[in-house]
Design an enzyme around this catalytic site. Structure first.
Site, PDB file in Angstrom:
ATOM      1  N   HIS A 117      96.738  58.069  70.310  1.00  0.00           N
ATOM      2  CA  HIS A 117      96.782  59.165  69.325  1.00  0.00           C
ATOM      3  C   HIS A 117      95.794  60.276  69.579  1.00  0.00           C
ATOM      4  O   HIS A 117      95.763  61.249  68.817  1.00  0.00           O
ATOM      5  CB  HIS A 117      96.522  58.637  67.913  1.00  0.00           C
ATOM      6  CG  HIS A 117      97.701  57.967  67.293  1.00  0.00           C
ATOM      7  ND1 HIS A 117      98.671  58.663  66.613  1.00  0.00           N
ATOM      8  CD2 HIS A 117      98.078  56.674  67.252  1.00  0.00           C
ATOM      9  CE1 HIS A 117      99.588  57.819  66.176  1.00  0.00           C
ATOM     10  NE2 HIS A 117      99.254  56.602  66.550  1.00  0.00           N
ATOM     11  N   LYS A 130      95.101  69.572  55.900  1.00  0.00           N
ATOM     12  CA  LYS A 130      94.956  68.509  56.900  1.00  0.00           C
ATOM     13  C   LYS A 130      93.510  68.065  56.830  1.00  0.00           C
ATOM     14  O   LYS A 130      92.703  68.697  56.154  1.00  0.00           O
ATOM     15  CB  LYS A 130      95.289  69.024  58.300  1.00  0.00           C
ATOM     16  CG  LYS A 130      94.636  70.361  58.649  1.00  0.00           C
ATOM     17  CD  LYS A 130      95.074  70.909  59.998  1.00  0.00           C
ATOM     18  CE  LYS A 130      96.461  71.465  60.029  1.00  0.00           C
ATOM     19  NZ  LYS A 130      97.390  70.762  60.873  1.00  0.00           N
ATOM     20  N   ARG A 131      93.146  66.961  57.518  1.00  0.00           N
ATOM     21  CA  ARG A 131      91.742  66.589  57.523  1.00  0.00           C
ATOM     22  C   ARG A 131      90.886  67.735  58.043  1.00  0.00           C
ATOM     23  O   ARG A 131      91.340  68.537  58.866  1.00  0.00           O
ATOM     24  CB  ARG A 131      91.546  65.340  58.401  1.00  0.00           C
ATOM     25  CG  ARG A 131      91.961  64.055  57.708  1.00  0.00           C
ATOM     26  CD  ARG A 131      91.169  63.780  56.464  1.00  0.00           C
ATOM     27  NE  ARG A 131      89.817  63.376  56.777  1.00  0.00           N
ATOM     28  CZ  ARG A 131      89.348  62.137  56.692  1.00  0.00           C
ATOM     29  NH1 ARG A 131      90.126  61.165  56.249  1.00  0.00           N
ATOM     30  NH2 ARG A 131      88.104  61.859  57.001  1.00  0.00           N
ATOM     31  N   THR A 186     101.859  66.081  62.340  1.00  0.00           N
ATOM     32  CA  THR A 186     103.109  65.802  61.631  1.00  0.00           C
ATOM     33  C   THR A 186     103.220  66.737  60.436  1.00  0.00           C
ATOM     34  O   THR A 186     104.337  67.025  59.989  1.00  0.00           O
ATOM     35  CB  THR A 186     103.179  64.342  61.139  1.00  0.00           C
ATOM     36  OG1 THR A 186     101.950  64.021  60.480  1.00  0.00           O
ATOM     37  CG2 THR A 186     103.420  63.379  62.286  1.00  0.00           C
ATOM     38  N   LYS A 243     106.578  68.790  58.692  1.00  0.00           N
ATOM     39  CA  LYS A 243     106.946  68.839  57.267  1.00  0.00           C
ATOM     40  C   LYS A 243     107.149  70.282  56.822  1.00  0.00           C
ATOM     41  O   LYS A 243     108.083  70.598  56.080  1.00  0.00           O
ATOM     42  CB  LYS A 243     105.851  68.189  56.418  1.00  0.00           C
ATOM     43  CG  LYS A 243     105.563  66.725  56.729  1.00  0.00           C
ATOM     44  CD  LYS A 243     104.259  66.276  56.041  1.00  0.00           C
ATOM     45  CE  LYS A 243     103.742  64.974  56.616  1.00  0.00           C
ATOM     46  NZ  LYS A 243     102.328  64.720  56.229  1.00  0.00           N
ATOM     47  N   LYS A 288      90.558  71.328  64.454  1.00  0.00           N
ATOM     48  CA  LYS A 288      91.680  71.888  63.694  1.00  0.00           C
ATOM     49  C   LYS A 288      91.407  73.339  63.262  1.00  0.00           C
ATOM     50  O   LYS A 288      92.305  74.045  62.834  1.00  0.00           O
ATOM     51  CB  LYS A 288      91.979  71.008  62.480  1.00  0.00           C
ATOM     52  CG  LYS A 288      92.570  69.633  62.854  1.00  0.00           C
ATOM     53  CD  LYS A 288      92.758  68.756  61.626  1.00  0.00           C
ATOM     54  CE  LYS A 288      93.294  67.370  61.922  1.00  0.00           C
ATOM     55  NZ  LYS A 288      94.768  67.323  62.096  1.00  0.00           N
TER      56      LYS A 288
HETATM   57  C1  LIG Z   1     101.214  64.711  56.976  1.00  0.00           C
HETATM   58  C2  LIG Z   1      99.872  64.451  56.422  1.00  0.00           C
HETATM   59  C3  LIG Z   1      98.747  64.537  57.238  1.00  0.00           C
HETATM   60  C4  LIG Z   1      98.821  64.957  58.694  1.00  0.00           C
HETATM   61  O1  LIG Z   1      98.706  66.360  58.749  1.00  0.00           O
HETATM   62  P1  LIG Z   1      98.377  67.106  60.138  1.00  0.00           P
HETATM   63  O2  LIG Z   1      98.502  68.546  59.767  1.00  0.00           O
HETATM   64  O3  LIG Z   1      99.425  66.684  61.104  1.00  0.00           O
HETATM   65  O4  LIG Z   1      97.006  66.720  60.524  1.00  0.00           O
HETATM   66  C5  LIG Z   1      97.503  64.294  56.686  1.00  0.00           C
HETATM   67  N1  LIG Z   1      97.363  63.967  55.387  1.00  0.00           N
HETATM   68  C6  LIG Z   1      98.427  63.887  54.567  1.00  0.00           C
HETATM   69  C7  LIG Z   1      98.201  63.542  53.133  1.00  0.00           C
HETATM   70  C8  LIG Z   1      99.709  64.115  55.045  1.00  0.00           C
HETATM   71  O5  LIG Z   1     100.763  64.015  54.218  1.00  0.00           O
END
Ligand SMILES: *Cc1c(COP(=O)(O)O)cnc(C)c1O
Length: 795
Positions: A357, A537-538, A645, A649, A543
């Site tokens: 990952h 995101k985190r 991911t 979305k 990022k």
């Molecule tokens: C999808 C999701 C992530 C992953 O987000 P990235 O932008 O791909 O880092 C992290 N936290 C939550 C709550 C999510 O639903």
């Protein structure tokens, strides 16, 4: 009273069942029931409907001796369960009617459920999407994880700074799980190894019991349910009666407290290695319990001949966290079932697979041989044997060793013990081959494969975005939910004015709900006509939330300079948590909140620019934010985000992306078309070169007036006490490891192209349509089919 299981229940029968459970399971009459009581009654009603296909699937898998998939993950970021189950059973209309005849508010009931937050971010959410897709595709599978009493911490802001509070989802009954006291395994730690006549036996010095807690995961249309089996730690001796009788009550409870620690908390670290003994014990606890359970089930179904294990069992390791599975499976086969080392090694390698990952070096797990030898002495011996075998059979160079500089390298261990190793996007897999595992790839050229991540369209489209789901149903039929490639049918509507109008209307409804709900609660007055620009995101340096907030400051300054300009109103939304010990990420959170306070109160600019940072980003919040987004920020330094991911979305929900050529952004851009994607920034290759250039940050800042202004305003204290930011500013000028400065001007210019595009609303809607229409590839159903064919050889 039993539900009728042969057909979908009517609203009337659902209402009857809810009242039945309220009375007989919750022990409450309707006149005394709280929202919680009602939610549990509704959950038990739905659970009853899941149990039948669940058991039927188990029987069928056993009777037909089907090969099973086992997904081992330290994280499952599930979120809420009830609404997802209602949707997958296709019971929404009936449930709505049932609840309204009972005089209940459906939203209030659904919102009462706490998120199961047993994960940090993308990696844990991927595991949850995979479980849903495995069930939707009817693949016999188990997910194995840990039943953390406390999931990911809750985030609050105090004076703009992150404060962590414990999360306590299990502080109330959890209606979805079944405890299996008969499936309990002893997990040992420490002690020593005795070898007699070449037969080694590990005599652990400590042990705990792993107890199974099962949650059924129902697939789309309710035909199949798999099990998410989470392990809870129990003491081998409940308490010390001698000490208790002697009056030392605290000491008497100690063994119990110690054991329970193992499943007490989720490590809140995101992508960095936590070198803690407890973490190693947690990883082994999950892995050993899962493997013992898998072997028990194999023997029960197929008999004692373990030579057939790879024909009936495919195990997937989600990152290196369960990589101790290699030596543990060998130990079980060799020490407990009497196989030879070469046989055990061969069977293990044909059973195990590993998903990588991350390429970030700080995130690759390593354990000191000292700690490994203390906690898992037998495993350290076996790791040495695996390493010796690998050296002898491949003549590998010394720097590919698993054990190096007194450290056990879990990436190398996982790779060497895996039948297949996969990356999670096309670009990432290329980089896995050419960087972290370049030498191992040369030795094993067929081992690395790509499986680009995906997300489940049930939760991320049908559940999260009812206005869009309705529009899709009307426009292309309902088949997309189980076959996301059907979204392609929208392409025919990309020039249809009525459709584009309806799409705009759906987005507008989501933006209004967000403005009147979450954003109003936060005290941010949002204009639903503004461009909703979302980065959730985190919080992590790679990022680059810093790039986003610096661009915001520079834009604010420009608006000030010409307040009568033709600016496109924007709402910048941020969301995300920082690991508690990660000071840079925490400083960026503080900065965003400081900038928000200043900018939101500015009467000159506030009709054009606002910032919202709702605390405690989690799955439920993502379900509200993503459908309301116009613009998706996917701006990581190229080469650093394995896949992402969140990006998928957003695309599915009609947001356009501003992004770098990183992770799955590359594939998103290829599919939606470069003209429907806002690209900026260095490529992975260029970024690697730029980083090697001495003084790259200073050189880039000196060329960028906008960036200089942004940094200057922070240093002057325009947004808060400047001393909070000196270290961050210094790092940006002198180090800037993630190339914020090098990409700044291109990002700023790209954002102005976004502004221009947003003004042409008809064309924006057309691009949005093409994004949705091209997102079928990002269903986790497609991802799972890839694993089935390339890795697991099932189905
Ligand atoms: C999808 C999701 C992530 C992953 O987000 P990235 O932008 O791909 O880092 C992290 N936290 C939550 C709550 C999510 O639903």
């Amino acid at each position: 009273m039993r539900p009728d299981l042969t057909e979908l229940p009517s609203a009337k029968s659902l209402a009857d069942q809810i009242l039945y459970h309220l009375t007989h399971t919750q022990g409450r009459g309707p006149e005394f029931a709280t929202v919680f009581d009602w939610r549990l009654a509704v959950s038990y009603t739905i659970r009853d409907l899941i149990v039948t296909p669940w058991m039927a699937g188990h029987r069928a898998s056993r009777d037909q001796k089907l090969k099973r998939v086992y997904y081992l993950s330290m994280e499952f970021l599930i979120g809420r369960i009830l609404e997802d189950a209602i949707i997958n059973l296709e019971l929404e209309p009936q449930m709505e009617e049932a609840l309204s005849t009972l005089g209940l508010d459906e939203h209030e009931i659904l919102d009462d459920e706490p998120d199961a937050a047993l994960g940090n971010g993308g990696l844990g959410r991927l595991a949850a999407c995979f479980m849903e897709s495995l069930s939707s595709l009817g693949v016999p599978a188990f997910g194995y994880g840990i039943r953390y009493e406390h999931g990911l911490f809750r985030q609050r802001f105090e004076g703009g700074q992150q404060v962590e509070a414990p999360e306590d989802w299990l502080n109330q009954p959890h209606p979805w799980e079944f405890v299996r006291i008969d499936y309990s395994y002893t997990i040992g730690f420490k002690g020593h190894v005795e070898t007699v006549d070449g037969q080694s036996t590990w005599l652990p010095g400590e042990s705990v019991i792993a107890r199974a807690y099962d949650t059924p995961v129902i697939g789309w249309q309710g035909n199949w349910a798999n099990t998410l089996r989470l392990w809870g730690a129990q003491p081998t001796n409940l308490f010390d009666l001698h000490r208790f009788n002697a009056g030392d009550y605290a000491a008497a409870a100690e063994p119990e407290a110690l054991a329970r620690t193992l499943s007490r908390v989720l490590y809140p670290d995101d992508t960095t290695d936590q070198g803690k003994e407890l973490r190693l014990k947690q990883e082994y606890f999950l892995t050993s319990a899962a493997l013992q359970d898998i072997i028990r089930r194999f023997v029960a179904e197929h008999g004692e001949n373990l030579a057939h294990l790879p024909d009936k069992v495919a195990i997937q390791l989600n990152d290196t966290h369960p990589a101790i599975a290699g030596p543990e499976l060998i130990r079980l086969l060799m020490d407990e079932h009497g196989l030879s080392f070469p046989e055990a090694l061969d069977l293990s390698r044909r059973t195990l697979n590993y998903t990588n990952h991350t390429l970030l070096p700080e995130a690759l797990e390593r354990w000191s041989t000292w700690l490994m030898g203390q906690v898992l002495p037998r495993h350290l011996q076996i790791i040495q044997m695996i390493d010796d075998d690998h050296r002898a059979s491949t003549h590998r160079p010394a720097h590919v060793a698993i054990v190096q500089h007194d450290e056990v390298r879990m990436g190398e261990l996982a790779f060497i013990m895996a039948g297949k190793v996969n990356g999670v996007s096309a670009l990432h897999t290329d980089l896995v081959r050419s960087t972290v595992f370049a030498d191992l790839h040369k030795l094993h050229p067929d081992r690395i494969v790509n499986e680009t991540n995906g997300v489940t369209p049930r939760r991320w489209l049908r559940l999260a975005n009812p206005p869009l789901a309705r529009l899709l149903d009307q426009t292309i039929g309902t088949g997309w939910t189980g076959d996301l490639d059907q979204l392609d049918g929208l392409k025919a509507h990309a020039a249809d004015a009525a459709f584009l109008e309806a799409l705009r209307d759906a987005k507008r409804q989501n933006k209004e709900s967000l403005s009147n709900g979450l954003l109003a609660d936060l005290g941010v007055k949002a204009d639903p006509d503004a461009l909703f620009d979302v980065q959730v995101k985190r919080m992590h340096e790679y990022k680059r939330q810093l790039l986003n907030i610096l661009e915001t400051i520079a834009l604010w300054h420009r608006i000030h300079a010409s307040p009568n300009g033709d600016w496109v109103p924007r709402l910048k939304i941020f969301g995300g948590k920082a690991a508690p010990g990660y000071w840079i990420a925490k400083t960026v959170i503080h900065l965003i909140n400081d900038v928000a306070r200043t900018i939101n109160d500015d009467p000159v600019t506030s009709k054009y620019l606002k910032i919202a940072y709702p605390p405690n980003y989690n799955v439920s919040m993502a379900e509200k934010l993503i459908p309301a987004a116009d613009l998706s920020e996917q701006i990581s330094t190229a080469g650093k985000e394995a896949s992402g991911t969140g990006n998928m979305k957003f695309t599915m929900n009609g947001a356009l992306t501003i992004g770098t050529l990183d992770g799955a952004n590359v594939e998103i851009r290829d599919l939606v078309g470069p003209e429907n994607f806002f690209l900026f920034g260095l490529t992975a290759e260029e970024a690697a070169q730029e980083k090697a250039r001495p003084g790259h940050a200073r050189l880039a800042i000196e060329k960028s007036e906008d960036m200089q202004v942004a940094l200057q305003l922070i240093a002057e204290g325009r947004f808060g006490r400047p001393e909070h930011y000196y270290a961050l500013l210094d790092r940006t000028w002198n180090d800037d490891p993630f190339l914020v400065a090098s990409d700044f001007d291109d990002y700023f210019a790209c954002q102005r192209r976004v502004d221009a595009a947003y003004k042409d609303s008809r064309d924006w809607d057309r691009m949005s349509t093409l994004n949705i229409a091209s997102s079928g590839f990002f269903s986790s159903d497609r991802t799972i089919r890839g694993y089935m064919k390339d890795i697991w050889k099932v189905g």
